[in-house]
Design a protein around this motif. Structure first.
Motif, PDB file in Angstrom:
ATOM      1  N   LEU A   1       0.806  -1.223   0.000  1.00  0.00           N
ATOM      2  CA  LEU A   1       0.000   0.000   0.000  1.00  0.00           C
ATOM      3  C   LEU A   1       0.839   1.274   0.000  1.00  0.00           C
ATOM      4  N   PRO A   2       1.887   1.379   0.835  1.00  0.00           N
ATOM      5  CA  PRO A   2       2.687   2.616   0.791  1.00  0.00           C
ATOM      6  C   PRO A   2       3.461   2.802  -0.520  1.00  0.00           C
ATOM      7  N   SER A   3       3.572   1.734  -1.326  1.00  0.00           N
ATOM      8  CA  SER A   3       4.377   1.837  -2.542  1.00  0.00           C
ATOM      9  C   SER A   3       3.593   2.323  -3.751  1.00  0.00           C
ATOM     10  N   ILE A   4       2.264   2.279  -3.688  1.00  0.00           N
ATOM     11  CA  ILE A   4       1.476   2.663  -4.854  1.00  0.00           C
ATOM     12  C   ILE A   4       1.280   4.174  -4.877  1.00  0.00           C
ATOM     13  N   GLU A   5       1.203   4.708  -6.076  1.00  0.00           N
ATOM     14  CA  GLU A   5       1.017   6.150  -6.243  1.00  0.00           C
ATOM     15  C   GLU A   5      -0.282   6.384  -6.997  1.00  0.00           C
ATOM     16  N   VAL A   6      -1.354   6.628  -6.244  1.00  0.00           N
ATOM     17  CA  VAL A   6      -2.675   6.857  -6.819  1.00  0.00           C
ATOM     18  C   VAL A   6      -3.297   8.062  -6.132  1.00  0.00           C
ATOM     19  N   ALA A   7      -4.449   8.479  -6.628  1.00  0.00           N
ATOM     20  CA  ALA A   7      -5.159   9.597  -6.014  1.00  0.00           C
ATOM     21  C   ALA A   7      -5.612   9.223  -4.607  1.00  0.00           C
ATOM     22  N   PRO A   8      -5.757  10.216  -3.709  1.00  0.00           N
ATOM     23  CA  PRO A   8      -6.136   9.904  -2.322  1.00  0.00           C
ATOM     24  C   PRO A   8      -7.415   9.094  -2.206  1.00  0.00           C
ATOM     25  N   LEU A   9      -8.435   9.425  -3.008  1.00  0.00           N
ATOM     26  CA  LEU A   9      -9.687   8.681  -2.924  1.00  0.00           C
ATOM     27  C   LEU A   9      -9.523   7.261  -3.439  1.00  0.00           C
ATOM     28  N   THR A  10      -8.674   7.062  -4.452  1.00  0.00           N
ATOM     29  CA  THR A  10      -8.416   5.716  -4.957  1.00  0.00           C
ATOM     30  C   THR A  10      -7.708   4.876  -3.910  1.00  0.00           C
ATOM     31  N   GLU A  11      -6.730   5.463  -3.223  1.00  0.00           N
ATOM     32  CA  GLU A  11      -6.040   4.732  -2.166  1.00  0.00           C
ATOM     33  C   GLU A  11      -6.999   4.364  -1.042  1.00  0.00           C
ATOM     34  N   LYS A  12      -7.918   5.271  -0.726  1.00  0.00           N
ATOM     35  CA  LYS A  12      -8.916   4.982   0.294  1.00  0.00           C
ATOM     36  C   LYS A  12      -9.771   3.783  -0.110  1.00  0.00           C
ATOM     37  N   GLU A  13     -10.170   3.738  -1.393  1.00  0.00           N
ATOM     38  CA  GLU A  13     -10.972   2.613  -1.877  1.00  0.00           C
ATOM     39  C   GLU A  13     -10.173   1.323  -1.832  1.00  0.00           C
ATOM     40  N   TYR A  14      -8.888   1.356  -2.184  1.00  0.00           N
ATOM     41  CA  TYR A  14      -8.042   0.168  -2.106  1.00  0.00           C
ATOM     42  C   TYR A  14      -8.005  -0.368  -0.679  1.00  0.00           C
ATOM     43  N   ARG A  15      -7.827   0.524   0.269  1.00  0.00           N
ATOM     44  CA  ARG A  15      -7.742   0.092   1.667  1.00  0.00           C
ATOM     45  C   ARG A  15      -9.058  -0.531   2.133  1.00  0.00           C
ATOM     46  N   LEU A  16     -10.181   0.045   1.721  1.00  0.00           N
ATOM     47  CA  LEU A  16     -11.474  -0.499   2.122  1.00  0.00           C
ATOM     48  C   LEU A  16     -11.715  -1.871   1.507  1.00  0.00           C
ATOM     49  N   ARG A  17     -11.341  -2.045   0.224  1.00  0.00           N
ATOM     50  CA  ARG A  17     -11.520  -3.355  -0.414  1.00  0.00           C
ATOM     51  C   ARG A  17     -10.656  -4.413   0.258  1.00  0.00           C
ATOM     52  N   LEU A  18      -9.439  -4.030   0.619  1.00  0.00           N
ATOM     53  CA  LEU A  18      -8.571  -4.976   1.323  1.00  0.00           C
ATOM     54  C   LEU A  18      -9.139  -5.323   2.697  1.00  0.00           C
ATOM     55  N   LYS A  19      -9.538  -4.304   3.436  1.00  0.00           N
ATOM     56  CA  LYS A  19     -10.012  -4.507   4.801  1.00  0.00           C
ATOM     57  C   LYS A  19     -11.303  -5.315   4.842  1.00  0.00           C
ATOM     58  N   ASN A  20     -12.236  -5.018   3.938  1.00  0.00           N
ATOM     59  CA  ASN A  20     -13.569  -5.610   4.024  1.00  0.00           C
ATOM     60  C   ASN A  20     -13.716  -6.922   3.275  1.00  0.00           C
ATOM     61  N   GLN A  21     -12.916  -7.145   2.232  1.00  0.00           N
ATOM     62  CA  GLN A  21     -13.137  -8.324   1.402  1.00  0.00           C
ATOM     63  C   GLN A  21     -11.914  -9.234   1.286  1.00  0.00           C
ATOM     64  N   ILE A  22     -10.759  -8.686   0.923  1.00  0.00           N
ATOM     65  CA  ILE A  22      -9.608  -9.520   0.570  1.00  0.00           C
ATOM     66  C   ILE A  22      -8.917 -10.096   1.806  1.00  0.00           C
ATOM     67  N   LEU A  23      -8.567  -9.248   2.762  1.00  0.00           N
ATOM     68  CA  LEU A  23      -7.802  -9.726   3.913  1.00  0.00           C
ATOM     69  C   LEU A  23      -8.581 -10.671   4.827  1.00  0.00           C
ATOM     70  N   PRO A  24      -9.884 -10.467   5.049  1.00  0.00           N
ATOM     71  CA  PRO A  24     -10.597 -11.466   5.869  1.00  0.00           C
ATOM     72  C   PRO A  24     -10.526 -12.875   5.294  1.00  0.00           C
ATOM     73  N   GLN A  25     -10.424 -13.001   3.969  1.00  0.00           N
ATOM     74  CA  GLN A  25     -10.378 -14.320   3.349  1.00  0.00           C
ATOM     75  C   GLN A  25      -8.953 -14.825   3.153  1.00  0.00           C
ATOM     76  N   TRP A  26      -8.038 -13.923   2.758  1.00  0.00           N
ATOM     77  CA  TRP A  26      -6.717 -14.356   2.323  1.00  0.00           C
ATOM     78  C   TRP A  26      -5.574 -13.773   3.140  1.00  0.00           C
ATOM     79  N   GLY A  27      -5.865 -12.939   4.124  1.00  0.00           N
ATOM     80  CA  GLY A  27      -4.800 -12.250   4.849  1.00  0.00           C
ATOM     81  C   GLY A  27      -3.770 -13.160   5.468  1.00  0.00           C
ATOM     82  N   GLY A  28      -4.163 -14.330   5.976  1.00  0.00           N
ATOM     83  CA  GLY A  28      -3.217 -15.235   6.638  1.00  0.00           C
ATOM     84  C   GLY A  28      -2.617 -16.283   5.740  1.00  0.00           C
ATOM     85  N   VAL A  29      -2.927 -16.258   4.450  1.00  0.00           N
ATOM     86  CA  VAL A  29      -2.441 -17.270   3.507  1.00  0.00           C
ATOM     87  C   VAL A  29      -1.129 -16.798   2.887  1.00  0.00           C
TER      88      VAL A  29
END
Length: 430
Positions: A81-109
């Motif tokens: 996440l700190p390495s990507i260079e996107v608009a602030p709102l896009t980064e916010k959306e990335y973080r929400l998608r990770l937090k709500n969907q991706i990491l609950p399923q795959w975070g420990g894999v």
């Protein structure tokens, strides 16, 4: 040179286990005890052959350290996440998608253990519970993150398939674009509803969005000094150079989407309307404001309490439980489901119907033409003035009353306001 070593006795399999030893790119010795399928080596030759293959990858500079593949998706997300260079709102959306969907399923894999089949099954489940656009966004974020993991040599391939190599599974026709758009007459009726509900400011927002194609956030960022309403034979202009958005809970002005800052020639009627709006609030820094004159904010409450009624209508109401009476708003027929962004889409349709040069239309929308056409085509002043004249004609035609056509539907059914229950009070402790 790669070789195998005996490690220990596997009581369950009743066999000796072996590991392969190989030279790493830095000259140190690495070891591997399992193959690509996660199976241990039960012969010295199997361990040696696998380790030899890794040394070949080292010499060919294609080596991927199996230990790096043990990095979990959650740990990689913190690095990525700190390495990507996107608009602030896009980064916010990335973080929400990770937090709500991706990491609950795959975070420990571990990244090296991600299975394309397992991810495809999860995607199918995801699409059964989420909207298509949001599911596409989640998978796009996951795919991008894994692309960067491959570039970082955490694994050799991306397990999140793009499905571009060939169709698999049941045929699904491409969904048709059913986004609602409005005619100039329907935009006028919506604007009149907005005028009745919220006054001149809301009336001007609807018409400005439809006749300039600016997004709501871009309208919220327009300052008074960015309007040139006096026509000096080059057209009255609105200069959109930033948009207003909440970033980290703070109201912030950021660059327009896609860095699409631009100056737009206004049709004459809109220049007159905006001048009236400025004159009604001489002390305001911004052109478009909140009802009480503050910064313009368009959140969920506005969509539910303002936008939806001006399009879908609302029932008249008398005095109910202390609430003030209100007039009814009739729905505008033919634009059911229209969103504020649909006003922007509507202008694009109007300009296409007017057969204006594609380069001028896309420039007004804040887009760039790709390829050779975008390189050699340029917007001229005559093109812009022709667009403004065309929009003025559409406005004048929309003012004509059409008696034979139903334009408004019946009032929606009245719903009594729900009474808020006061929280239960706990008895005072003794």
């Amino acid at each position: 040179m790669a070789h195998g070593e005996k490690r220990g006795y596997d009581k369950r399999a009743r066999k000796w286990r072996y590991r392969g030893r190989y030279k790493l790119p830095d000259g140190k010795w690495g070891s591997v005890s399992r193959d690509d399928n996660g199976q241990p080596f039960y012969t010295e030759r199997a361990a040696e052959q696998y380790a030899h293959g890794l040394e070949v990858d080292v010499r060919r500079k294609q080596f991927i350290n199996p230990r790096d593949g043990r990095t979990t998706v959650g740990a990689w997300a913190e690095t990525w996440l700190p390495s990507i260079e996107v608009a602030p709102l896009t980064e916010k959306e990335y973080r929400l998608r990770l937090k709500n969907q991706i990491l609950p399923q795959w975070g420990g894999v571990a990244i090296g253990e991600l299975s394309p089949t397992a991810i495809a099954a999860w995607e199918k489940k995801l699409r059964g519970t989420l909207s298509k656009n949001y599911a596409d966004a989640v998978m796009s974020t996951f795919r991008t993150m894994m692309d960067d993991a491959v570039a970082e040599k955490l694994r050799g391939d991306n397990p999140v398939s793009a499905r571009k190599s060939g169709r698999r599974g049941k045929y699904k026709p491409k969904p048709k674009d059913e986004k609602a758009i409005a005619t100039p007459r329907q935009v006028l009726l919506i604007a009149r509803n907005a005028l009745e509900m919220r006054g001149l400011n809301e009336y001007a927002i609807v018409l400005t969005s439809a006749y300039t194609g600016l997004r709501i956030g871009e309208l919220a960022g327009v300052h008074r000094d960015q309007l040139t309403l006096k026509d000096t034979e080059r057209g009255a202009r609105l200069h959109s150079v930033q948009q207003s958005q909440y970033v980290g809970g703070v109201f912030t002005e950021i660059d327009n989407k896609y860095d699409s800052g631009r100056g737009l020639i206004l049709p004459p009627f809109l220049a007159v309307l905006l001048q009236q709006l400025l004159d009604s609030r001489p002390g305001s820094e911004w052109v478009f404001t909140a009802p009480k004159g503050g910064r313009l904010l368009r959140g969920g409450d506005w969509y539910a309490e303002t936008w939806k009624p001006i399009v879908a209508g609302r029932a008249p109401r008398g005095v109910v439980r202390g609430a003030r009476a209100r007039t009814g708003i009739r729905p505008v027929l033919g634009v059911e489901g229209l969103t504020p962004h649909g006003l922007r889409h509507s202008q694009k349709v109007w300009l296409d119907e007017g057969n204006h040069p594609k380069v001028a239309v896309e420039a007004r929308m804040g887009h760039e033409l790709p390829g050779v056409e975008g390189t050699y085509s340029h917007v001229t002043l005559s093109m812009e003035l022709a667009i403004a004249a065309h929009l003025q004609r559409l406005w004048e035609e929309s003012l004509r009353v059409v008696v034979d056509r139903r334009e408004f539907g019946p009032y929606p059914p009245f719903e009594a306001p729900r009474r808020k229950r006061s929280p239960k009070r706990l008895p005072n402790s003794i």
